[in-house]
Design a protein around this motif. Structure first.
Motif, PDB file in Angstrom:
ATOM      1  N   ASP A 130      48.291  29.293  34.773  1.00 25.65           N
ATOM      2  CA  ASP A 130      48.375  28.170  35.701  1.00 25.65           C
ATOM      3  C   ASP A 130      47.081  28.110  36.510  1.00 25.65           C
ATOM      4  OD1 ASP A 130      48.704  29.450  38.532  1.00 25.65           O
ATOM      5  OD2 ASP A 130      50.124  30.563  37.270  1.00 25.65           O
ATOM      6  N   ASP A 131      46.881  26.994  37.207  1.00 20.74           N
ATOM      7  CA  ASP A 131      45.675  26.808  38.038  1.00 20.74           C
ATOM      8  C   ASP A 131      46.024  26.855  39.519  1.00 20.74           C
ATOM      9  OD1 ASP A 131      47.076  24.489  38.243  1.00 20.74           O
ATOM     10  OD2 ASP A 131      45.421  23.145  37.713  1.00 20.74           O
ATOM     11  N   GLY A 132      47.049  27.646  39.850  1.00 21.82           N
ATOM     12  CA  GLY A 132      47.509  27.710  41.241  1.00 21.82           C
ATOM     13  C   GLY A 132      46.709  28.684  42.084  1.00 21.82           C
ATOM     14  N   GLN A 133      47.402  29.318  43.026  1.00 16.62           N
ATOM     15  CA  GLN A 133      46.731  30.171  44.001  1.00 16.62           C
ATOM     16  C   GLN A 133      46.237  31.478  43.398  1.00 16.62           C
ATOM     17  OE1 GLN A 133      49.467  30.740  47.221  1.00 16.62           O
ATOM     18  NE2 GLN A 133      49.445  28.565  47.836  1.00 16.62           N
ATOM     19  N   GLY A 134      46.877  31.953  42.360  1.00 18.57           N
ATOM     20  CA  GLY A 134      46.460  33.203  41.738  1.00 18.57           C
ATOM     21  C   GLY A 134      47.035  34.407  42.443  1.00 18.57           C
TER      22      GLY A 134
ATOM     23  N   PRO B 151      50.993  25.390  41.258  1.00 22.21           N
ATOM     24  CA  PRO B 151      49.925  24.897  40.376  1.00 22.21           C
ATOM     25  C   PRO B 151      50.034  23.394  40.146  1.00 22.21           C
ATOM     26  CG  PRO B 151      51.675  25.806  39.050  1.00 22.21           C
ATOM     27  CD  PRO B 151      52.103  25.993  40.483  1.00 22.21           C
ATOM     28  N   LYS B 152      48.958  22.854  39.600  1.00 14.12           N
ATOM     29  CA  LYS B 152      48.967  21.469  39.125  1.00 14.12           C
ATOM     30  C   LYS B 152      49.132  21.430  37.598  1.00 14.12           C
ATOM     31  CE  LYS B 152      46.040  19.698  42.855  1.00 14.12           C
ATOM     32  NZ  LYS B 152      44.760  19.018  43.203  1.00 14.12           N
ATOM     33  N   ARG B 153      48.765  22.529  36.973  1.00 11.08           N
ATOM     34  CA  ARG B 153      48.902  22.631  35.513  1.00 11.08           C
ATOM     35  C   ARG B 153      49.523  23.980  35.187  1.00 11.08           C
ATOM     36  NH1 ARG B 153      43.356  21.922  32.710  1.00 11.08           N
ATOM     37  NH2 ARG B 153      44.701  21.899  30.861  1.00 11.08           N
ATOM     38  N   LEU B 154      50.397  23.974  34.173  1.00 12.91           N
ATOM     39  CA  LEU B 154      51.069  25.200  33.744  1.00 12.91           C
ATOM     40  C   LEU B 154      51.314  25.094  32.240  1.00 12.91           C
ATOM     41  CD1 LEU B 154      52.502  27.889  34.286  1.00 12.91           C
ATOM     42  CD2 LEU B 154      54.546  26.597  34.916  1.00 12.91           C
ATOM     43  N   GLN B 155      50.803  26.085  31.493  1.00 14.60           N
ATOM     44  CA  GLN B 155      50.922  26.039  30.034  1.00 14.60           C
ATOM     45  C   GLN B 155      51.407  27.369  29.477  1.00 14.60           C
ATOM     46  OE1 GLN B 155      47.540  24.753  27.810  1.00 14.60           O
ATOM     47  NE2 GLN B 155      47.609  22.654  28.556  1.00 14.60           N
ATOM     48  N   VAL B 156      52.145  27.245  28.368  1.00 14.77           N
ATOM     49  CA  VAL B 156      52.549  28.404  27.572  1.00 14.77           C
ATOM     50  C   VAL B 156      51.841  28.281  26.226  1.00 14.77           C
ATOM     51  CG1 VAL B 156      54.464  29.631  26.485  1.00 14.77           C
ATOM     52  CG2 VAL B 156      54.800  28.513  28.704  1.00 14.77           C
ATOM     53  N   VAL B 157      50.891  29.177  25.965  1.00 18.49           N
ATOM     54  CA  VAL B 157      50.078  29.119  24.748  1.00 18.49           C
ATOM     55  C   VAL B 157      50.546  30.231  23.807  1.00 18.49           C
ATOM     56  CG1 VAL B 157      47.748  29.173  23.794  1.00 18.49           C
ATOM     57  CG2 VAL B 157      48.138  28.249  26.098  1.00 18.49           C
ATOM     58  N   VAL B 158      50.896  29.861  22.587  1.00 17.94           N
ATOM     59  CA  VAL B 158      51.431  30.809  21.594  1.00 17.94           C
ATOM     60  C   VAL B 158      50.380  31.048  20.520  1.00 17.94           C
ATOM     61  CG1 VAL B 158      53.377  31.367  20.109  1.00 17.94           C
ATOM     62  CG2 VAL B 158      53.686  29.769  22.008  1.00 17.94           C
ATOM     63  N   ARG B 159      50.081  32.322  20.264  1.00 17.65           N
ATOM     64  CA  ARG B 159      49.116  32.688  19.217  1.00 17.65           C
ATOM     65  C   ARG B 159      49.764  33.747  18.313  1.00 17.65           C
ATOM     66  NH1 ARG B 159      45.363  33.188  23.855  1.00 17.65           N
ATOM     67  NH2 ARG B 159      44.201  31.235  24.065  1.00 17.65           N
TER      68      ARG B 159
ATOM     69  N   ARG C  38      43.927  37.557  37.556  1.00 15.84           N
ATOM     70  CA  ARG C  38      43.416  36.282  38.051  1.00 15.84           C
ATOM     71  C   ARG C  38      42.677  35.567  36.926  1.00 15.84           C
ATOM     72  NH1 ARG C  38      43.405  35.425  43.521  1.00 15.84           N
ATOM     73  NH2 ARG C  38      41.748  33.874  43.272  1.00 15.84           N
ATOM     74  N   ARG C  39      42.857  34.268  36.899  1.00 12.83           N
ATOM     75  CA  ARG C  39      42.219  33.459  35.872  1.00 12.83           C
ATOM     76  C   ARG C  39      40.872  32.970  36.358  1.00 12.83           C
ATOM     77  NH1 ARG C  39      42.764  27.812  34.747  1.00 12.83           N
ATOM     78  NH2 ARG C  39      42.255  27.314  32.579  1.00 12.83           N
ATOM     79  N   GLU C  40      39.911  32.995  35.458  1.00 11.75           N
ATOM     80  CA  GLU C  40      38.581  32.512  35.832  1.00 11.75           C
ATOM     81  C   GLU C  40      38.654  31.023  36.151  1.00 11.75           C
ATOM     82  OE1 GLU C  40      34.052  32.279  33.978  1.00 11.75           O
ATOM     83  OE2 GLU C  40      35.639  33.331  32.898  1.00 11.75           O
ATOM     84  N   GLY C  41      38.201  30.674  37.335  1.00  9.04           N
ATOM     85  CA  GLY C  41      38.289  29.288  37.784  1.00  9.04           C
ATOM     86  C   GLY C  41      39.489  29.034  38.671  1.00  9.04           C
ATOM     87  N   GLY C  42      40.309  30.078  38.886  1.00 11.14           N
ATOM     88  CA  GLY C  42      41.466  29.928  39.753  1.00 11.14           C
ATOM     89  C   GLY C  42      42.772  29.940  38.995  1.00 11.14           C
ATOM     90  N   GLY C  43      43.777  30.547  39.610  1.00 12.89           N
ATOM     91  CA  GLY C  43      45.084  30.602  38.983  1.00 12.89           C
ATOM     92  C   GLY C  43      45.396  31.980  38.435  1.00 12.89           C
ATOM     93  N   THR C  44      46.468  32.057  37.683  1.00 15.77           N
ATOM     94  CA  THR C  44      46.954  33.324  37.148  1.00 15.77           C
ATOM     95  C   THR C  44      47.088  33.228  35.640  1.00 15.77           C
ATOM     96  OG1 THR C  44      48.192  33.699  39.196  1.00 15.77           O
ATOM     97  CG2 THR C  44      48.799  35.052  37.285  1.00 15.77           C
ATOM     98  N   GLU C  45      46.837  34.356  34.984  1.00 14.10           N
ATOM     99  CA  GLU C  45      46.934  34.423  33.528  1.00 14.10           C
ATOM    100  C   GLU C  45      47.803  35.629  33.174  1.00 14.10           C
ATOM    101  OE1 GLU C  45      43.480  33.247  30.863  1.00 14.10           O
ATOM    102  OE2 GLU C  45      43.513  35.431  30.631  1.00 14.10           O
ATOM    103  N   VAL C  46      48.919  35.362  32.482  1.00 11.43           N
ATOM    104  CA  VAL C  46      49.835  36.416  32.059  1.00 11.43           C
ATOM    105  C   VAL C  46      49.805  36.488  30.530  1.00 11.43           C
ATOM    106  CG1 VAL C  46      52.186  37.300  32.138  1.00 11.43           C
ATOM    107  CG2 VAL C  46      51.298  35.934  34.048  1.00 11.43           C
ATOM    108  N   THR C  47      49.554  37.680  29.999  1.00  7.16           N
ATOM    109  CA  THR C  47      49.457  37.870  28.556  1.00  7.16           C
ATOM    110  C   THR C  47      50.582  38.776  28.077  1.00  7.16           C
ATOM    111  OG1 THR C  47      47.040  37.670  28.685  1.00  7.16           O
ATOM    112  CG2 THR C  47      47.982  38.590  26.657  1.00  7.16           C
ATOM    113  N   LEU C  48      51.322  38.317  27.100  1.00 13.95           N
ATOM    114  CA  LEU C  48      52.380  39.092  26.462  1.00 13.95           C
ATOM    115  C   LEU C  48      52.009  39.323  25.005  1.00 13.95           C
ATOM    116  CD1 LEU C  48      53.783  37.213  28.755  1.00 13.95           C
ATOM    117  CD2 LEU C  48      55.897  37.795  27.597  1.00 13.95           C
TER     118      LEU C  48
END
Length: 502
Positions: free
Chosen positions: A447-451, A427-435, A485-495
């Motif tokens: 991330d915005d990588g290959q997915g 990826p070019k961007r990688l984030q950990v978002v806490v809610r 898969r993340r909308e717009g490309g990449g992967t989205e993991v939810t915990l």
């Protein structure tokens, strides 16, 4: 039930300094209730509609009174079985309150009230806040209600209690109690029932309750306390080669409102002095006494156990770092790229666990600030990205404080997810978002990588890293895990991880 602050701010014209004074009074008025064998209710004058707060030494009470605090005695039967905080009474409905306020004096006149079927003696005490220059501002009125249903000839102890209560009430009316500038008394301070000594102006004991006398017997006293100078007797009991604690002499003589502890012969006794200042002069003091030997022993055991646990975490961290160093050394000797890569992944997994144990070795309890751990895990994962990609993972939001039972598996899961995204997603961007929520912790790693492939199935994946994450999140933490898969490309993991009740 509304708090004292809420009631004062919404319904009275008292300012911040007045509120602080009332908080100090309420934090320590259990003493007055116990000495009086009576219930206490604090009444404040209501703020008249569209009327400015009055200055000077008082306020108008033309709109009546509101009960802003209440205290029941632990030494006698209560009058109020129900809470009265928030109750409003009209002017003239409680004439003793009006009289104490208007005449600025303690009111004790009147026959017992039988309206509830139980004889109740009512008294009122005006509450005055001392001001510089000797002036004072009257803030409220304490209603003191005594249940007389069990009235009998009082003992010497009860007479001493009542006389001390009378002196304290006069100090409240004169603005001398609570003590200005003193910190609020803690819950663990001695109470009236723990033991009480009454001293005269010279610091000699005029009365010693049975509990107080027993505490001094355990300290090693063989003579009688009554008539003795408490400061000198206490100093002799704890005599040693070390200099005598100055606070000990001040407290034991009743000269200042302070607390201290005395230790002798394996017994530890806590002392709290309350100078009695009535009519501008010191007439004596009360000294509350509590045997805290067992409490201090348990505290020392807990401190020893806590230090042992932290030392264990420190040693586990050192051992894990040794294991990681051995694996790293073995990886350098391997010529097979797959084997070297597998060992390097193991080094990072061991390192994430070591980070948690290192944090726990500095924490006073089995709870850690996970934000610091997450940042270190993120920084460690960023080291695996290639120099060309130069991806720096970012954290958005705060994890807060988590128990170690959650921190360790969560740190490992984050390590695996970040490492997997950097190594395989490019990826070019990688984030950990806490809610965070009240009872759950939601974490999104994107991330915005290959997915992931369209036919990706978490249950049947052969990736060791994702299998580890699934075992940690679902099996160990009883949480939920979703990868898509993340909308717009990449992967989205939810915990989504449940949190234990605070």
């Amino acid at each position: 039930m509304p708090t004292l602050s809420d009631l004062v701010v919404r319904h009275t014209s008292l300012d911040a300094a007045d509120l602080d004074w009332l908080h100090s009074l309420v934090s320590d008025w259990q003493l007055l209730a116990d000495l009086s064998f009576a219930d206490l209710v604090l009444w404040a004058p209501l703020l008249p509609p569209s009327k400015e707060p009055a200055g000077g030494c008082g306020m108008d009470h033309g709109s009546g009174w509101i009960a802003i605090a209440q205290m029941r005695p632990t030494t006698g039967p209560t009058v109020y079985h129900d809470d009265v905080v928030g109750t409003v009474v009209a002017p003239g409905e409680r004439h003793l309150i009006d009289t104490a306020w208007n005449e600025r004096r303690i009111c004790r006149e009147g026959d017992p009230d039988w309206s509830t079927g139980v004889p109740v003696r009512e008294e009122t005490i005006p509450v005055r806040r001392a001001l510089p220059g000797g002036e004072g501002r009257f803030l409220a009125v304490i209603q003191r209600s005594t249940n007389l249903s069990s009235a009998r000839t009082p003992s010497r102890l009860e007479l001493t209690y009542l006389q001390s209560a009378s002196d304290l009430a006069q100090m409240v009316a004169e603005g001398r109690f609570p003590f200005s500038g003193e910190e609020p008394i803690l819950v663990r301070s001695p109470r009236v029932g723990d033991g009480l000594l009454r001293l005269d102006r010279a610091g000699r004991v005029t009365y010693a309750s049975p509990n107080a006398l027993s505490a001094y017997r355990r300290l090693g006293l063989h003579a009688d306390l009554v008539g003795a100078e408490l400061g000198r007797v206490t100093a002799q009991l704890c005599y040693s080669d070390e200099p005598i604690n100055e606070d000990l002499m001040i407290v034991a003589s009743g000269r200042a409102a302070k607390e201290t502890e005395v230790e002798s012969g394996g017994t530890i006794v806590q002392l709290r002095a309350i100078p009695l200042i009535v009519g501008g002069g010191r007439i004596g003091a009360l000294v509350l006494i509590r045997d805290v030997t067992e409490l201090r022993r348990r505290e020392r055991e807990l401190m020893t156990k806590d230090a042992t646990i932290r030392e264990i975490h420190h040693r586990v961290k050192n051992n894990l770092q040794t294991v990681a160093a051995l694996l790293r050394l073995q990886a350098r000797r391997l010529r097979v790229p797959e084997g070297r890569e597998a060992l390097e992944e193991a080094v990072r997994r061991v390192g994430s666990i070591a980070i948690v144990h290192e944090t726990l070795s500095h924490a006073p309890e089995e709870f850690v600030d996970f934000d610091d751990i997450a940042d270190r895990v993120i920084a460690m994962a960023g080291e695996v990205s290639s120099a060309e990609a130069a991806v720096t993972p970012r954290r958005v939001g705060a994890f807060g404080v988590l128990p170690s039972l959650i921190a360790t598996p969560l740190a490992m899961a984050l390590t695996e997810l970040l490492q997997n995204a950097l190594q395989h997603g490019h990826p070019k961007r990688l984030q950990v978002v806490v809610r965070p929520e009240a009872d759950r912790l939601n974490v999104l790693v994107w991330d915005d990588g290959q997915g992931v492939p369209d036919d990706f199935d978490l249950d049947s994946t052969t990736s060791l890293g994702l299998q580890i994450v699934r075992t940690l999140v679902v099996g160990e933490l009883s949480g939920r895990l979703a990868i898509e898969r993340r909308e717009g490309g990449g992967t989205e993991v939810t915990l989504s991880i449940p949190l234990p009740a605070s």
